[in-house]
Design a protein around this motif. Structure first.
Motif, PDB file in Angstrom:
ATOM      1  N   THR A   1       0.609  -0.850   0.505  1.00  0.00           N
ATOM      2  CA  THR A   1       0.398  -0.432  -0.277  1.00  0.00           C
ATOM      3  C   THR A   1       0.797   1.086   0.413  1.00  0.00           C
ATOM      4  OG1 THR A   1      -1.835  -0.997   1.220  1.00  0.00           O
ATOM      5  CG2 THR A   1      -1.929   1.495   0.934  1.00  0.00           C
ATOM      6  N   VAL A   2       0.298   1.597  -1.173  1.00  0.00           N
ATOM      7  CA  VAL A   2       1.608   3.338  -1.381  1.00  0.00           C
ATOM      8  C   VAL A   2       0.564   4.714  -0.390  1.00  0.00           C
ATOM      9  CG1 VAL A   2       3.355   2.477  -2.131  1.00  0.00           C
ATOM     10  CG2 VAL A   2       0.813   3.697  -3.813  1.00  0.00           C
ATOM     11  N   ALA A   3      -0.490   4.124  -0.853  1.00  0.00           N
ATOM     12  CA  ALA A   3      -1.253   6.012  -0.467  1.00  0.00           C
ATOM     13  C   ALA A   3      -2.902   5.043   0.010  1.00  0.00           C
ATOM     14  CB  ALA A   3      -1.509   6.950  -2.024  1.00  0.00           C
ATOM     15  N   SER A   4      -3.757   5.905  -0.076  1.00  0.00           N
ATOM     16  CA  SER A   4      -5.391   5.938  -0.191  1.00  0.00           C
ATOM     17  C   SER A   4      -5.947   7.124  -0.290  1.00  0.00           C
ATOM     18  CB  SER A   4      -5.432   5.840   1.764  1.00  0.00           C
ATOM     19  OG  SER A   4      -5.031   6.662   2.917  1.00  0.00           O
ATOM     20  N   ILE A   5      -6.327   7.238  -0.289  1.00  0.00           N
ATOM     21  CA  ILE A   5      -7.740   7.683  -1.236  1.00  0.00           C
ATOM     22  C   ILE A   5      -8.845   7.729  -0.558  1.00  0.00           C
ATOM     23  CG2 ILE A   5      -8.572   9.334  -3.488  1.00  0.00           C
ATOM     24  CD1 ILE A   5      -6.866   7.282  -5.067  1.00  0.00           C
ATOM     25  N   SER A   6      -9.637   8.935   0.465  1.00  0.00           N
ATOM     26  CA  SER A   6     -10.545   8.851   0.853  1.00  0.00           C
ATOM     27  C   SER A   6     -11.973   8.983   0.563  1.00  0.00           C
ATOM     28  CB  SER A   6     -10.013  10.357   2.001  1.00  0.00           C
ATOM     29  OG  SER A   6     -10.520  11.118   1.257  1.00  0.00           O
ATOM     30  N   GLU A   7     -13.282   9.186   0.491  1.00  0.00           N
ATOM     31  CA  GLU A   7     -14.275   9.018   0.323  1.00  0.00           C
ATOM     32  C   GLU A   7     -15.030  10.766  -1.152  1.00  0.00           C
ATOM     33  OE1 GLU A   7     -17.262   7.554   2.889  1.00  0.00           O
ATOM     34  OE2 GLU A   7     -16.934   5.387   2.067  1.00  0.00           O
ATOM     35  N   ASP A   8     -14.036  11.591  -0.088  1.00  0.00           N
ATOM     36  CA  ASP A   8     -13.542  12.451  -0.268  1.00  0.00           C
ATOM     37  C   ASP A   8     -13.009  13.167  -1.823  1.00  0.00           C
ATOM     38  OD1 ASP A   8     -12.201  13.377   1.425  1.00  0.00           O
ATOM     39  OD2 ASP A   8     -13.097  14.936   2.344  1.00  0.00           O
ATOM     40  N   ASN A   9     -12.341  11.922  -2.025  1.00  0.00           N
ATOM     41  CA  ASN A   9     -11.321  12.641  -2.705  1.00  0.00           C
ATOM     42  C   ASN A   9      -9.841  12.839  -2.566  1.00  0.00           C
ATOM     43  OD1 ASN A   9     -12.233  10.840  -5.034  1.00  0.00           O
ATOM     44  ND2 ASN A   9     -13.085  12.175  -5.942  1.00  0.00           N
ATOM     45  N   ARG A  10      -9.176  12.603  -1.216  1.00  0.00           N
ATOM     46  CA  ARG A  10      -7.914  13.320  -0.832  1.00  0.00           C
ATOM     47  C   ARG A  10      -7.057  12.155  -0.695  1.00  0.00           C
ATOM     48  NH1 ARG A  10      -8.891  18.075   1.483  1.00  0.00           N
ATOM     49  NH2 ARG A  10     -10.890  19.243   2.411  1.00  0.00           N
ATOM     50  N   ILE A  11      -6.150  12.286  -1.159  1.00  0.00           N
ATOM     51  CA  ILE A  11      -5.170  11.264  -1.313  1.00  0.00           C
ATOM     52  C   ILE A  11      -3.852  11.673  -0.030  1.00  0.00           C
ATOM     53  CG2 ILE A  11      -3.611  12.565  -3.121  1.00  0.00           C
ATOM     54  CD1 ILE A  11      -2.797  10.076  -4.560  1.00  0.00           C
ATOM     55  N   THR A  12      -3.612  10.452   0.679  1.00  0.00           N
ATOM     56  CA  THR A  12      -2.623  10.223   1.415  1.00  0.00           C
ATOM     57  C   THR A  12      -1.509   8.868   0.720  1.00  0.00           C
ATOM     58  OG1 THR A  12      -3.941  10.415   3.317  1.00  0.00           O
ATOM     59  CG2 THR A  12      -1.911   9.860   4.058  1.00  0.00           C
ATOM     60  N   LEU A  13      -0.033   9.909   0.618  1.00  0.00           N
ATOM     61  CA  LEU A  13       1.049   9.130   0.494  1.00  0.00           C
ATOM     62  C   LEU A  13       1.466   8.655   1.981  1.00  0.00           C
ATOM     63  CD1 LEU A  13       2.142  11.841  -2.530  1.00  0.00           C
ATOM     64  CD2 LEU A  13       0.492   9.672  -2.895  1.00  0.00           C
ATOM     65  N   HIS A  14       1.737   7.152   1.539  1.00  0.00           N
ATOM     66  CA  HIS A  14       2.266   6.870   2.984  1.00  0.00           C
ATOM     67  C   HIS A  14       3.970   6.528   2.152  1.00  0.00           C
ATOM     68  CE1 HIS A  14      -2.051   6.400   4.650  1.00  0.00           C
ATOM     69  NE2 HIS A  14      -2.147   5.222   3.174  1.00  0.00           N
ATOM     70  N   ARG A  15       4.107   7.304   1.190  1.00  0.00           N
ATOM     71  CA  ARG A  15       5.628   6.689   1.209  1.00  0.00           C
ATOM     72  C   ARG A  15       6.098   7.432   0.017  1.00  0.00           C
ATOM     73  NH1 ARG A  15       7.432   1.027   1.619  1.00  0.00           N
ATOM     74  NH2 ARG A  15       6.057  -0.129   2.670  1.00  0.00           N
ATOM     75  N   GLU A  16       7.172   7.445  -0.399  1.00  0.00           N
ATOM     76  CA  GLU A  16       8.100   8.105  -1.340  1.00  0.00           C
ATOM     77  C   GLU A  16       7.944   7.999  -2.444  1.00  0.00           C
ATOM     78  OE1 GLU A  16      12.621   9.562  -1.961  1.00  0.00           O
ATOM     79  OE2 GLU A  16      11.567  10.074   0.044  1.00  0.00           O
ATOM     80  N   LEU A  17       6.918   8.374  -3.287  1.00  0.00           N
ATOM     81  CA  LEU A  17       7.291   8.068  -4.699  1.00  0.00           C
ATOM     82  C   LEU A  17       7.099   9.062  -6.115  1.00  0.00           C
ATOM     83  CD1 LEU A  17       2.941   6.987  -4.224  1.00  0.00           C
ATOM     84  CD2 LEU A  17       5.156   5.666  -4.039  1.00  0.00           C
ATOM     85  N   ARG A  18       7.218   8.075  -6.808  1.00  0.00           N
ATOM     86  CA  ARG A  18       8.068   9.239  -8.013  1.00  0.00           C
ATOM     87  C   ARG A  18       7.253   9.664  -8.765  1.00  0.00           C
ATOM     88  NH1 ARG A  18      12.713   6.952 -11.439  1.00  0.00           N
ATOM     89  NH2 ARG A  18      11.858   7.314 -13.091  1.00  0.00           N
ATOM     90  N   ILE A  19       6.956  11.095  -8.986  1.00  0.00           N
ATOM     91  CA  ILE A  19       5.321  11.491  -9.818  1.00  0.00           C
ATOM     92  C   ILE A  19       4.825  10.654 -11.362  1.00  0.00           C
ATOM     93  CG2 ILE A  19       5.636  13.606 -11.604  1.00  0.00           C
ATOM     94  CD1 ILE A  19       6.302  14.365  -8.680  1.00  0.00           C
ATOM     95  N   ASP A  20       6.539   9.802 -11.888  1.00  0.00           N
ATOM     96  CA  ASP A  20       5.310   8.806 -13.282  1.00  0.00           C
ATOM     97  C   ASP A  20       4.826   8.063 -11.717  1.00  0.00           C
ATOM     98  OD1 ASP A  20       7.569   7.359 -11.158  1.00  0.00           O
ATOM     99  OD2 ASP A  20       7.710   6.856 -13.259  1.00  0.00           O
ATOM    100  N   LEU A  21       4.771   7.888 -11.271  1.00  0.00           N
ATOM    101  CA  LEU A  21       3.756   6.683 -10.246  1.00  0.00           C
ATOM    102  C   LEU A  21       2.561   8.012 -10.381  1.00  0.00           C
ATOM    103  CD1 LEU A  21       2.682   4.013  -9.612  1.00  0.00           C
ATOM    104  CD2 LEU A  21       4.063   4.087  -7.205  1.00  0.00           C
TER     105      LEU A  21
END
Length: 80
Positions: A29-49
């Motif tokens: 799991t690298v991120a989560s998206i809430s029901e109101d479309n807010r994203i939380t990143l759990h890891r450092e990710l590349r822009i292309d991902l």
């Protein structure tokens, strides 16, 4: 491949991607998206991902909306 798995307890979609370490594959799991479309990143990710996640989320959300609309249309036709 990016996948979205709904977590009914946390009321959010977990974003998972394949991960291979020492020849063993799993999903992480690298991120989560809430029901109101807010994203939380759990890891450092590349822009292309992150771009890929956004594009696939858009497509996933569109499909879910379309399926819901079709379901509602079928229920309305059945009521008549």
């Amino acid at each position: 491949m990016v996948q979205f798995e709904y977590d009914s307890i946390m009321k959010r979609y977990n974003v998972t991607v394949p991960f291979t370490l020492a020849g063993e594959s799993s999903k992480v799991t690298v991120a989560s998206i809430s029901e109101d479309n807010r994203i939380t990143l759990h890891r450092e990710l590349r822009i292309d991902l992150v771009r890929q996640i956004f594009m696939q989320w858009d497509e996933y959300e569109h499909q879910m909306t379309r399926e819901l609309d079709e379901l509602l249309d079928n229920n309305k036709k059945g009521d008549k």
